[in-house]
Design a protein around this motif. Sequence first.
Motif, mmCIF file in Angstrom:
data_model
loop_
_atom_site.group_PDB
_atom_site.id
_atom_site.type_symbol
_atom_site.label_atom_id
_atom_site.label_comp_id
_atom_site.label_asym_id
_atom_site.label_seq_id
_atom_site.Cartn_x
_atom_site.Cartn_y
_atom_site.Cartn_z
ATOM 1 N N UNK A 229 15.370 -48.357 54.531
ATOM 2 C CA UNK A 229 14.910 -47.279 55.178
ATOM 3 C C UNK A 229 15.312 -47.108 56.732
ATOM 4 N N UNK A 230 14.973 -46.005 57.517
ATOM 5 C CA UNK A 230 15.458 -46.075 58.841
ATOM 6 C C UNK A 230 14.464 -46.928 59.721
ATOM 7 N N UNK A 231 13.226 -47.138 59.268
ATOM 8 C CA UNK A 231 12.520 -47.931 59.875
ATOM 9 C C UNK A 231 12.902 -49.370 59.975
ATOM 10 N N UNK A 232 13.390 -49.851 58.691
ATOM 11 C CA UNK A 232 13.696 -51.375 58.622
ATOM 12 C C UNK A 232 15.183 -51.393 59.450
ATOM 13 N N UNK A 233 15.962 -50.546 59.364
ATOM 14 C CA UNK A 233 17.189 -50.741 60.068
ATOM 15 C C UNK A 233 16.922 -50.671 61.565
ATOM 16 N N UNK A 234 15.899 -49.767 61.863
ATOM 17 C CA UNK A 234 15.611 -49.956 63.611
ATOM 18 C C UNK A 234 14.859 -51.135 63.885
#
Lengths: 363, 293
Positions: A229-234
């Motif tokens: 998810x974007x959260x993990x990538x960020x």
Amino acid sequence: MAEVEISQLHKTYPGGGRPATRDVSLTVADGEFMVLLGPSGCGKTTLLRMIAGLELPDRGSVRIGGRDVTYRAPRERNLSMVFQSYAVFPHKKVADNIGFGLAMRKADRAVIQDKIAWAAGLLQLEDYLDRYPSQLSGGQRQRVAVARAIVMEPDVLLMDEPLSNLDALLRLQFRAELKKLLTDLGTTCVYVTHDQVEALSLGERVAVMKDGEIVQCGPPMEVYDSPASEFIGGFIGSPPMNFLDATLRRDGGEAVIEVAGQRSAAPGSWAAFAEGPVRIGVRAETITAHRAERSGALRAVTEVAEPLGSTTLVTAVLGEQRIKVQVPPDFPVGAGDDLWLDLRADRLSCYERDTGRVLVSDR
Amino acid sequence: MTAAGTAAPDRAAAPDAGVDRAPLARRRRNRMLVQVACLAITAFMAAPMYLITLAAFSTRESLNAFPKSFAPADVSTETLRSFLGATGVVPSFLNSLVVGLLTLVLSVAIGTPAGYALARHVFAGRDAYQLFLLFTRALPIVVLSVPLARFFITAGLSDTVLAVALLHTALALPTTVLITASIFTAVPRDLEEAALVFGCTRASAFRQVVAPLALPGIAAASLFTFVLSWNEVLGAAVLTLTNRTLPAQVLGSLQWSPLPYRFAGGFALLVPALIFIFVMRRYLLNMWGTTLR
């Protein structure tokens, strides 16, 4: 040594509105080094404490080595723990601290002495056995805490941010030592941290947590390369992953992405996705920057260049979006320069615009 | 603390000539005022002690002399010796000791677990309980003593050392509970949890880890209890007739006793309390939660 099986663990603290963990399930294989990673308040420490028995779940189960220990006292679980604050007993000498668990088990004196000597040797504490913890530095106290944990020959070793109270240099040094030590011992290990570098460097698998749930669990490089998810990538990686608003199109059977009116190739498998707005995830170091125009590369304008020693981090503006690009330190670039960015199609991830969830195709 | 009046080196021609020194002067002045206040309070406390001590070691003649001198003129132990020889003084001294020790044991035995619970557990009514503890001190001892005396008569405890010790325990418990609670709060929870993980039961974790770390503080709290019991006079005077504690004995014989006896009695009460406070002064600081160890 044993396997740890967590099943549907749910816990709400009394007086706390949101649950600390929501039906978390996780299996740590025998001898595996599992890292629980997440921002503060994500429930990772609560999960660890429930494995330790210091916190009891509302429902769900914890099994260690196939034995149900969900509501057992900590001492009935044959595990040991390294605390963030070290929790070295200040009124006991180093040797007595290390041997504390064995003494509580009423082990033979000679055996205890042998074990203390063995652990002290491994952690270079031989010269300090007769001292009190107050006479030791923070790093040495942490060694005592680790020695105290490993002499128990536990089924599972739990660590709650053991490096976070050390200064940066010591942390780096002890991190490598810890990894070697635990690999040699082969003990099942659950390690909690909020430091993504620690998680990537230590774990055999990393479980990323957010709001009481495990949002991704896999080998470090998989979590790093293809965040779910974007959260993990960020959250993982420094700099964090770039996320670009883009449009996915099909051009004669081939998938292409359109960013700020420019086109770039997309992985072939993306042809299976529906056309439309998406978010593209791309790591700074997978982008190749050129100073001269190139076909298939996206034109951007340099906003700022930060030399970091081993690399230079360039922030560029692509249309109206910012993107971080890692270039070699000798790459000639300054603010205002034009750049052509080559996004490697095979290193891109595609996310749903609304939910931030990764899109996967069954290749 | 450094003396407030220490003169700064002369820097008239120094490069900082243009510096505004008014804030520094203000700081110095404030520090000096604090020092003066400390001295004044100390003098306020120490003067009566000094005068009592002086009187206790003076001869009968110099006590009656006027004007009195502030320096010891003729030191003698005559007054003290006659006080110690007076009827009831030695037994009441022993009574005081027994009551003090009994109070100490009882209040630590009852108050420490309560303090531990306050420090470690969140339970319904915790704040109300803490407030309620303080309320028990709001009742004047005189008001408490009469019904208590009645009760002790029915229970067959009247005029015994135990009755006084029970009253003193009740009086000391609020402070014991609150002080031990602050001591247990200062023992990190992590240490207790580490003990649990490394094979302790709740009880043995307390014995192995919490108790040794809390002991200095608990010792201080119990000494405090002892001094409290040693100095308490009203309750002890109401509850006993023959088995009096020292303060009750001295108070009871004040009206008809000669002046030297009163001063000697005051001195005899003062000294043990001073010794205890001297012994525990190191712990007093951490009793108020500044540091542990």
